[in-house]
Design a protein around this motif. Structure first.
Motif, short mmCIF file in Angstrom:
data_model
loop_
_atom_site.label_atom_id
_atom_site.label_comp_id
_atom_site.label_asym_id
_atom_site.label_seq_id
_atom_site.Cartn_x
_atom_site.Cartn_y
_atom_site.Cartn_z
N MET A 1 -0.92 -10.95 -11.90
CA MET A 1 -0.81 -9.64 -11.30
C MET A 1 -0.31 -9.82 -9.86
O MET A 1 -0.80 -10.66 -9.13
CB MET A 1 -2.18 -8.97 -11.30
CG MET A 1 -2.13 -7.50 -11.22
SD MET A 1 -3.79 -6.83 -11.50
CE MET A 1 -3.52 -5.21 -10.86
N LYS A 2 0.66 -9.03 -9.50
CA LYS A 2 1.19 -9.10 -8.14
C LYS A 2 0.23 -8.43 -7.17
O LYS A 2 -0.79 -7.90 -7.55
CB LYS A 2 2.55 -8.40 -8.10
CG LYS A 2 3.61 -9.14 -8.88
CD LYS A 2 4.95 -8.46 -8.70
CE LYS A 2 5.99 -9.22 -9.50
NZ LYS A 2 7.30 -8.66 -9.34
N ARG A 3 0.59 -8.46 -5.90
CA ARG A 3 -0.26 -7.85 -4.88
C ARG A 3 -0.41 -6.35 -5.14
O ARG A 3 0.58 -5.63 -5.19
CB ARG A 3 0.34 -8.07 -3.50
CG ARG A 3 0.26 -9.52 -3.09
CD ARG A 3 0.74 -9.70 -1.72
NE ARG A 3 -0.05 -8.85 -0.83
CZ ARG A 3 0.05 -8.86 0.48
NH1 ARG A 3 0.91 -9.64 1.06
NH2 ARG A 3 -0.69 -8.07 1.21
N PRO A 4 -1.61 -5.89 -5.28
CA PRO A 4 -1.85 -4.47 -5.59
C PRO A 4 -1.88 -3.61 -4.33
O PRO A 4 -2.95 -3.19 -3.87
CB PRO A 4 -3.20 -4.49 -6.30
CG PRO A 4 -3.91 -5.64 -5.68
CD PRO A 4 -2.84 -6.67 -5.38
N ILE A 5 -0.72 -3.33 -3.78
CA ILE A 5 -0.63 -2.52 -2.56
C ILE A 5 -1.31 -1.16 -2.77
O ILE A 5 -1.98 -0.65 -1.88
CB ILE A 5 0.84 -2.33 -2.15
CG1 ILE A 5 1.54 -3.68 -1.94
CG2 ILE A 5 0.96 -1.45 -0.92
CD1 ILE A 5 1.02 -4.47 -0.78
N HIS A 6 -1.13 -0.60 -3.97
CA HIS A 6 -1.73 0.70 -4.25
C HIS A 6 -3.26 0.64 -4.11
O HIS A 6 -3.88 1.59 -3.63
CB HIS A 6 -1.33 1.20 -5.64
CG HIS A 6 -1.89 0.36 -6.75
ND1 HIS A 6 -1.39 -0.89 -7.07
CD2 HIS A 6 -2.92 0.58 -7.58
CE1 HIS A 6 -2.08 -1.39 -8.07
NE2 HIS A 6 -3.03 -0.51 -8.40
N LEU A 7 -3.87 -0.47 -4.52
CA LEU A 7 -5.32 -0.58 -4.41
C LEU A 7 -5.78 -0.67 -2.96
O LEU A 7 -6.82 -0.12 -2.60
CB LEU A 7 -5.83 -1.80 -5.17
CG LEU A 7 -6.18 -1.59 -6.63
CD1 LEU A 7 -6.72 -2.87 -7.24
CD2 LEU A 7 -7.15 -0.46 -6.83
N TYR A 8 -4.99 -1.34 -2.13
CA TYR A 8 -5.33 -1.40 -0.70
C TYR A 8 -5.29 0.01 -0.10
O TYR A 8 -6.18 0.40 0.67
CB TYR A 8 -4.37 -2.31 0.06
CG TYR A 8 -4.55 -3.77 -0.25
CD1 TYR A 8 -5.67 -4.47 0.19
CD2 TYR A 8 -3.59 -4.47 -0.96
CE1 TYR A 8 -5.84 -5.81 -0.09
CE2 TYR A 8 -3.74 -5.82 -1.25
CZ TYR A 8 -4.87 -6.49 -0.81
OH TYR A 8 -5.03 -7.81 -1.07
N PHE A 10 -5.52 2.96 -1.78
CA PHE A 10 -6.57 3.77 -2.38
C PHE A 10 -7.94 3.38 -1.83
O PHE A 10 -8.79 4.25 -1.60
CB PHE A 10 -6.57 3.64 -3.90
CG PHE A 10 -5.41 4.31 -4.58
CD1 PHE A 10 -4.59 5.21 -3.92
CD2 PHE A 10 -5.12 4.03 -5.90
CE1 PHE A 10 -3.52 5.82 -4.55
CE2 PHE A 10 -4.06 4.64 -6.54
CZ PHE A 10 -3.26 5.53 -5.87
N ALA A 11 -8.18 2.10 -1.63
CA ALA A 11 -9.47 1.66 -1.09
C ALA A 11 -9.66 2.16 0.34
O ALA A 11 -10.77 2.55 0.72
CB ALA A 11 -9.59 0.14 -1.15
N ALA A 12 -8.59 2.15 1.12
CA ALA A 12 -8.69 2.66 2.50
C ALA A 12 -8.99 4.16 2.50
O ALA A 12 -9.88 4.62 3.23
CB ALA A 12 -7.40 2.38 3.25
#
Length: 173
Positions: A1-8, A10-12
């Protein structure tokens, strides 16, 4: 899995929402004098009814079930952030999906509770306006859930279109 920018991202955003949720659930105190002062300038019948509704709303926001749900959401969000830092992106995605379903339960409970509180209004106009506002707020939260869940699930479950095989690279020297 590549870097999950969307999760960063969404988590913020979820961290900001959780901080506001914690403040509203654990640190809000009802002040009847302040509520009467707010409703004093509004020409509405039944100011006592509005103050009683505000008091019940504050009590509902800080009840034991809401506190438990907020604590659960904070734990799930902390697990997501922990897995992101550990580079366990798949686990972070699953933890965030659990967080999203927790928010769905939280907002459903809040919607049902706001309908029960709205029943206290003596005038039908205010009752209908409160009911409509609660439904619009719930719909907005459902739309956010669908967007966040859709993006997270898409990046979690999408598969590469073509997987490299040994035969493709066997002629490379």
């Amino acid at each position: 899995m590549k870097r999950p920018i969307h999760l960063y991202i969404f988590a913020a955003l979820s961290t900001i929402a959780s901080i506001l949720r914690i403040q509203g659930t654990f640190f809000t105190v009802f002040d009847e004098a302040k509520s009467r002062e707010i409703f004093k300038g509004i020409e509405v019948e039944g100011v006592d009814n509005l103050v009683a509704m505000a008091k019940d709303s504050a009590a509902f926001t800080s009840n034991l079930i809401n506190k438990g749900l907020v604590i659960l959401l904070v734990i799930l969000l902390a697990a997501t952030i922990f897995f992101l830092f550990k580079k366990a992106n798949e686990r972070a995605s699953y933890a965030y999906i659990a967080y999203l379903f927790g928010t769905l339960i939280y907002f459903t409970y809040a919607y049902i509770g706001s309908l029960q509180i709205a029943k206290q209004y003596q005038t039908t106009d205010i009752y209908e306006a409160t009911k409509s506002g609660a439904l619009i707020n719930y719909g907005f939260n459902i739309a956010l859930f669908v967007i966040y869940f859709g993006v997270t699930a898409f990046f979690l479950f999408r598969k590469p279109k073509e997987t490299p095989t040994v035969s493709q690279t066997s002629t490379d020297i």
